[in-house]
Design a protein around this motif. Structure first.
Motif, PDB file in Angstrom:
ATOM      1  N   SER A 178       0.872  -1.321   0.031  1.00 17.20           N
ATOM      2  CA  SER A 178       0.022  -0.112   0.008  1.00 17.20           C
ATOM      3  C   SER A 178       0.625   1.263  -0.045  1.00 17.20           C
ATOM      4  O   SER A 178       0.461   2.027  -0.770  1.00 17.20           O
ATOM      5  CB  SER A 178      -0.901   0.037   1.226  1.00 17.20           C
ATOM      6  OG  SER A 178      -1.738  -1.109   0.996  1.00 17.20           O
ATOM      7  N   LEU A 179       1.936   1.270   0.680  1.00 19.66           N
ATOM      8  CA  LEU A 179       2.760   2.415   0.647  1.00 19.66           C
ATOM      9  C   LEU A 179       3.310   2.713  -0.649  1.00 19.66           C
ATOM     10  O   LEU A 179       3.643   3.784  -0.917  1.00 19.66           O
ATOM     11  CB  LEU A 179       3.863   2.321   1.828  1.00 19.66           C
ATOM     12  CG  LEU A 179       3.489   2.342   3.335  1.00 19.66           C
ATOM     13  CD1 LEU A 179       4.574   1.973   4.155  1.00 19.66           C
ATOM     14  CD2 LEU A 179       2.660   3.824   3.653  1.00 19.66           C
ATOM     15  N   PHE A 236       3.093   5.968  -2.952  1.00 18.73           N
ATOM     16  CA  PHE A 236       4.458   6.548  -3.567  1.00 18.73           C
ATOM     17  C   PHE A 236       4.087   6.872  -4.896  1.00 18.73           C
ATOM     18  O   PHE A 236       4.628   7.718  -5.560  1.00 18.73           O
ATOM     19  CB  PHE A 236       5.641   5.695  -2.987  1.00 18.73           C
ATOM     20  CG  PHE A 236       6.844   6.294  -3.662  1.00 18.73           C
ATOM     21  CD1 PHE A 236       7.409   7.413  -3.125  1.00 18.73           C
ATOM     22  CD2 PHE A 236       7.616   5.601  -4.549  1.00 18.73           C
ATOM     23  CE1 PHE A 236       8.734   7.982  -3.534  1.00 18.73           C
ATOM     24  CE2 PHE A 236       8.819   6.136  -5.006  1.00 18.73           C
ATOM     25  CZ  PHE A 236       9.430   7.386  -4.464  1.00 18.73           C
ATOM     26  N   ALA A 288      -3.710   2.564  -3.217  1.00 15.93           N
ATOM     27  CA  ALA A 288      -3.339   1.879  -1.926  1.00 15.93           C
ATOM     28  C   ALA A 288      -3.980   0.422  -1.886  1.00 15.93           C
ATOM     29  O   ALA A 288      -3.412  -0.712  -1.275  1.00 15.93           O
ATOM     30  CB  ALA A 288      -3.872   2.736  -0.786  1.00 15.93           C
TER      31      ALA A 288
END
Length: 211
Positions: free
Chosen positions: A1-2, A6, A104
């Motif tokens: 998800s990060l 990004f 995400a």
């Protein structure tokens, strides 16, 4: 998800080319995983997760995503943003917010798929263990016309090809390399025919409210 979020910084907020940003992130992820996972290479997992449980979870996820896309407000927003983001914006939908949410969610699902490889499919980590399976996933999305339930049948098709390359080796007079190439030949065929696929109209297009 990060990592999905990004990617959103470049593809959504900075309006960068989404395909170029995605390829750059894929290369970054491949290098970072090799660097961070080096200490775990070849170390067997003491208690690998059962494949049957994860396969059932994958089916449940496909059905859940189908309901999410077709029966919820977020699904309606997501489909409208994918087809006509300007119209969605006129109705008060946060186009960037929905796209960040989709990234995400997609990033989390991709992470789960990667975890499955090292926790169940091959209960140990090796550098480059995906062996291009991410491209198979892209071809699967196109083959399924962006429909989660159709993707289940496409996944079984690709899985059958991977199974056959091991099952038929030695039993028929065909080089083993030909069997190993079968799933990827299908990927090339699907991508070559992707121009005929019914993709979301705004796929890959940045959205600018000022235009």
């Amino acid at each position: 998800s990060l990592l999905g979020l990004f990617l959103g910084v470049f593809a959504v907020s900075l309006r960068a080319n989404q395909f170029v940003a995605g390829l750059a992130l894929a290369a970054l992820g491949l290098g970072a995983s090799g660097l961070l996972g080096k200490r775990y290479e070849g170390v067997p997992l003491p208690n690998p997760l059962p494949e049957g449980v994860l396969a059932a979870l994958a089916l449940a996820l496909a059905f859940g995503l189908h309901l999410l896309f077709s029966r919820t407000r977020f699904g309606l927003y997501l489909r409208s943003v994918g087809e006509n983001p300007k119209a969605a914006d006129l109705f008060g939908v946060s186009v960037d917010g929905v796209r960040y949410g989709a990234l995400a969610l997609g990033g989390g699902l991709i992470g789960m798929a990667g975890a499955y490889l090292s926790l169940a499919y091959r209960p140990s980590w090796t550098d480059g263990m995906t062996s291009g399976l991410g491209w198979v996933a892209i071809a699967l999305v196109i083959l399924a016309a962006w429909q989660p339930l159709r993707a289940v049948f496409g996944a079984y098709l690709f899985g059958l090809l991977f199974f056959l390359q091991f099952r038929l080796q030695g039993s028929v007079p065909i080089p083993s390399e030909a069997f190993a190439a079968m799933p990827y030949l299908l990927v090339i065929l699907v991508l070559a025919l992707s121009g005929r696929a019914r993709a979301p109209k705004a796929l890959g297009q940045p959205f600018d409210r000022g235009r």
